[in-house]
Design an enzyme around this catalytic site. Structure first.
Site, PDB file in Angstrom:
ATOM      1  NE  ARG A 128      65.862 -28.409  59.669  1.00  0.00           N
ATOM      2  CZ  ARG A 128      65.238 -27.384  60.177  1.00  0.00           C
ATOM      3  NH1 ARG A 128      64.395 -26.926  59.364  1.00  0.00           N
ATOM      4  NH2 ARG A 128      65.732 -26.955  61.335  1.00  0.00           N
ATOM      5  NE  ARG A 161      68.139 -24.731  61.014  1.00  0.00           N
ATOM      6  CZ  ARG A 161      66.949 -23.996  60.856  1.00  0.00           C
ATOM      7  NH1 ARG A 161      66.461 -24.216  59.516  1.00  0.00           N
ATOM      8  NH2 ARG A 161      66.213 -23.624  61.927  1.00  0.00           N
TER       9      ARG A 161
HETATM   10  P1  AP5 Z   1      61.232 -27.586  57.331  1.00  0.00           P
HETATM   11  O1  AP5 Z   1      60.386 -27.260  55.986  1.00  0.00           O
HETATM   12  O2  AP5 Z   1      62.513 -27.127  57.298  1.00  0.00           O
HETATM   13  O3  AP5 Z   1      60.356 -27.009  58.618  1.00  0.00           O
HETATM   14  P2  AP5 Z   1      60.372 -25.442  59.027  1.00  0.00           P
HETATM   15  O4  AP5 Z   1      59.032 -25.077  59.560  1.00  0.00           O
HETATM   16  O5  AP5 Z   1      60.646 -24.613  58.206  1.00  0.00           O
HETATM   17  O6  AP5 Z   1      61.463 -25.559  60.294  1.00  0.00           O
HETATM   18  P3  AP5 Z   1      62.565 -24.397  60.996  1.00  0.00           P
HETATM   19  O7  AP5 Z   1      63.267 -25.323  61.778  1.00  0.00           O
HETATM   20  O8  AP5 Z   1      63.188 -23.968  59.552  1.00  0.00           O
HETATM   21  O9  AP5 Z   1      61.664 -23.493  61.210  1.00  0.00           O
HETATM   22  P4  AP5 Z   1      62.302 -22.518  62.394  1.00  0.00           P
HETATM   23  O10 AP5 Z   1      60.959 -21.504  62.324  1.00  0.00           O
HETATM   24  O11 AP5 Z   1      62.493 -22.813  63.743  1.00  0.00           O
HETATM   25  O12 AP5 Z   1      63.354 -21.865  61.870  1.00  0.00           O
HETATM   26  P5  AP5 Z   1      63.834 -20.673  61.024  1.00  0.00           P
HETATM   27  O13 AP5 Z   1      65.028 -20.698  60.141  1.00  0.00           O
HETATM   28  O14 AP5 Z   1      62.781 -19.823  60.692  1.00  0.00           O
HETATM   29  O15 AP5 Z   1      61.304 -28.971  57.543  1.00  0.00           O
HETATM   30  C1  AP5 Z   1      61.922 -29.479  58.927  1.00  0.00           C
HETATM   31  C2  AP5 Z   1      62.246 -31.031  58.170  1.00  0.00           C
HETATM   32  O16 AP5 Z   1      61.286 -31.708  58.030  1.00  0.00           O
HETATM   33  C3  AP5 Z   1      63.156 -31.216  57.006  1.00  0.00           C
HETATM   34  O17 AP5 Z   1      64.141 -32.208  56.882  1.00  0.00           O
HETATM   35  C4  AP5 Z   1      62.204 -31.477  55.858  1.00  0.00           C
HETATM   36  O18 AP5 Z   1      62.656 -32.110  54.736  1.00  0.00           O
HETATM   37  C5  AP5 Z   1      61.261 -32.226  56.511  1.00  0.00           C
HETATM   38  N1  AP5 Z   1      59.828 -32.292  56.390  1.00  0.00           N
HETATM   39  C6  AP5 Z   1      59.139 -31.151  55.869  1.00  0.00           C
HETATM   40  N2  AP5 Z   1      57.810 -31.557  55.532  1.00  0.00           N
HETATM   41  C7  AP5 Z   1      57.552 -32.782  55.927  1.00  0.00           C
HETATM   42  C8  AP5 Z   1      56.455 -33.816  55.603  1.00  0.00           C
HETATM   43  N3  AP5 Z   1      55.465 -33.329  55.208  1.00  0.00           N
HETATM   44  N4  AP5 Z   1      57.125 -35.084  55.923  1.00  0.00           N
HETATM   45  C9  AP5 Z   1      58.052 -35.366  56.364  1.00  0.00           C
HETATM   46  N5  AP5 Z   1      59.193 -34.824  56.538  1.00  0.00           N
HETATM   47  C10 AP5 Z   1      58.915 -33.351  56.219  1.00  0.00           C
HETATM   48  O19 AP5 Z   1      64.521 -19.514  62.408  1.00  0.00           O
HETATM   49  C11 AP5 Z   1      65.825 -19.994  62.908  1.00  0.00           C
HETATM   50  C12 AP5 Z   1      66.119 -19.146  63.985  1.00  0.00           C
HETATM   51  O20 AP5 Z   1      66.309 -17.690  63.187  1.00  0.00           O
HETATM   52  C13 AP5 Z   1      65.013 -18.795  64.997  1.00  0.00           C
HETATM   53  O21 AP5 Z   1      65.235 -19.627  65.949  1.00  0.00           O
HETATM   54  C14 AP5 Z   1      65.602 -17.294  65.325  1.00  0.00           C
HETATM   55  O22 AP5 Z   1      66.784 -17.303  66.310  1.00  0.00           O
HETATM   56  C15 AP5 Z   1      65.781 -16.602  64.032  1.00  0.00           C
HETATM   57  N6  AP5 Z   1      64.743 -15.859  63.418  1.00  0.00           N
HETATM   58  C16 AP5 Z   1      64.258 -16.246  62.206  1.00  0.00           C
HETATM   59  N7  AP5 Z   1      63.305 -15.394  61.884  1.00  0.00           N
HETATM   60  C17 AP5 Z   1      63.084 -14.572  63.081  1.00  0.00           C
HETATM   61  C18 AP5 Z   1      62.246 -13.580  63.443  1.00  0.00           C
HETATM   62  N8  AP5 Z   1      61.161 -13.157  62.635  1.00  0.00           N
HETATM   63  N9  AP5 Z   1      62.334 -12.915  64.396  1.00  0.00           N
HETATM   64  C19 AP5 Z   1      63.314 -13.264  65.346  1.00  0.00           C
HETATM   65  N10 AP5 Z   1      64.262 -14.272  65.232  1.00  0.00           N
HETATM   66  C20 AP5 Z   1      64.274 -15.138  63.988  1.00  0.00           C
END
Ligand code: AP5
Length: 214
Positions: A128, A161
Site C-alpha cells: 500500500r 504508512r
Molecule cells: P485498504 O482499503 O486501505 O484496507 P483497510 O481495510 O482500510 O486497511 P487499514 O490498514 O486502513 O485498516 P486498519 O483497520 O488496520 O487501519 P485504520 O486506519 O482504520 O486497502 C489496503 C491496500 O489494499 C491498499 O493499498 C488498497 O489499494 C489495496 N486493496 C484494497 N482492496 C483491494 C482489492 N480488492 N484487490 C487488491 N488490492 C486491494 O486504523 C489505524 C490505527 O488507528 C489502528 O491500528 C488504531 O491504532 C487506530 N484506530 C483507528 N480506529 C480506532 C478505533 N475505533 N479505536 C481505537 N483505535 C483506533
C-alpha cells in the site's frame, strides 16, 4: 438512508470500499484511522497521543474514540447518513454507537463484515502507498503511480504508512482477532450483519457489497 458500518481486519479493503459506497450514497466516509492520521499531521495533542498507539499497532482508549465519533456524527453532512470505517472496533464502542444513534432515532442500517484470506491481507498492506496530499491509496502491484512514487490525481508524494511495517502489521492482526472480531457475535441476531467476501478485484468486491446491501 445509508448508516453503514464496515468491519474487517487490517488490509481487508474497508477504506477502499467505504469511499466507493460513500460516493454511491452521497454520504460522508467517516474513517477513524484517517481522522487520527490528520490529527498527527496537524500536530495536535490528540495526534501526539494517537501516534504512540498507532505506531505500536494498539487501539486508542474507547472513551477517546467514542468522543471523536460522537462529535463527527453530529456534523450536518452526517444527518443524511454515513459510512463508518474503523469504528466500532470493540464491543464497548459498538454499545456506545448504538446508544448515541438510538438517542437520535437513527439506528444502523447495515454492518458489512469483510472476510479476506490472511495472505492477501499481508500482500495488500505491504504494497500500500498513500498520497501525502490527497490521501488516495495505491498498490505497488498495480504499477502506475505507486511505481513512480507520485499521485496521478494531485502529483503529491506517495508514502508507506508507519504501521504497515511487518511487526506492527502482525500486532494489528492480533489486536483485530482479540478485540474486534468479537463484534461479529455482538451484531449476530440484529438482522443487519452481512458477510462480504473481500478477496478478488476492487470492482468484484464492490459488486458483492452492493448485492449484500440490496
Ligand atoms: P485498504 O482499503 O486501505 O484496507 P483497510 O481495510 O482500510 O486497511 P487499514 O490498514 O486502513 O485498516 P486498519 O483497520 O488496520 O487501519 P485504520 O486506519 O482504520 O486497502 C489496503 C491496500 O489494499 C491498499 O493499498 C488498497 O489499494 C489495496 N486493496 C484494497 N482492496 C483491494 C482489492 N480488492 N484487490 C487488491 N488490492 C486491494 O486504523 C489505524 C490505527 O488507528 C489502528 O491500528 C488504531 O491504532 C487506530 N484506530 C483507528 N480506529 C480506532 C478505533 N475505533 N479505536 C481505537 N483505535 C483506533
Amino acid at each position: 438512508m445509508a448508516r453503514i458500518v464496515i468491519i474487517g481486519p487490517p488490509g481487508a479493503g474497508k477504506g477502499t470500499q467505504a469511499k466507493l459506497l460513500a460516493k454511491l450514497h452521497g454520504v460522508p466516509h467517516v474513517s477513524t484511522g484517517d481522522m487520527l492520521r490528520e490529527a498527527i499531521a496537524a500536530g495536535t495533542p490528540l495526534g501526539e497521543e494517537a501516534r504512540q498507539y498507532m505506531d505500536a499497532g494498539q487501539l486508542l482508549p474507547d472513551d477517546v474514540m467514542i468522543g471523536i465519533v460522537d462529535a463527527r456524527l453530529q456534523a450536518p453532512d452526517a444527518a443524511r447518513g454515513f459510512i463508518l470505517d474503523g469504528f466500532p472496533r470493540t464491543v464497548a464502542q459498538a454499545e456506545a454507537l448504538d446508544a448515541l444513534l438510538a438517542r437520535r432515532g437513527l439506528p444502523l442500517t447495515a454492518v458489512l463484515r469483510f472476510v479476506v484470506p490472511q495472505d492477501d491481507l499481508v500482500r495488500r498492506l505491504a504494497g500500500r502507498r498513500v498520497c501525502k496530499d490527497c490521501g488516495t491509496m495505491f498498490h505497488v502491484d498495480d504499477g502506475g503511480p505507486a511505481a513512480k512514487g507520485r499521485c496521478d490525481r494531485c502529483d503529491g508524494l506517495l508514502y508507506q504508512r508507519a504501521d504497515d511495517e511487518e511487526a506492527t502489521v502482525r500486532r494489528r492482526m492480533e489486536v483485530f482477532e482479540t478485540q474486534t472480531a468479537p463484534l461479529g457475535r455482538y451484531y449476530a441476531g440484529t438482522g443487519i450483519l452481512r458477510d462480504v467476501d473481500g478477496s478478488g478485484t476492487r470492482d468484484g468486491v464492490f459488486a458483492r457489497v452492493k448485492a449484500a446491501l440490496a
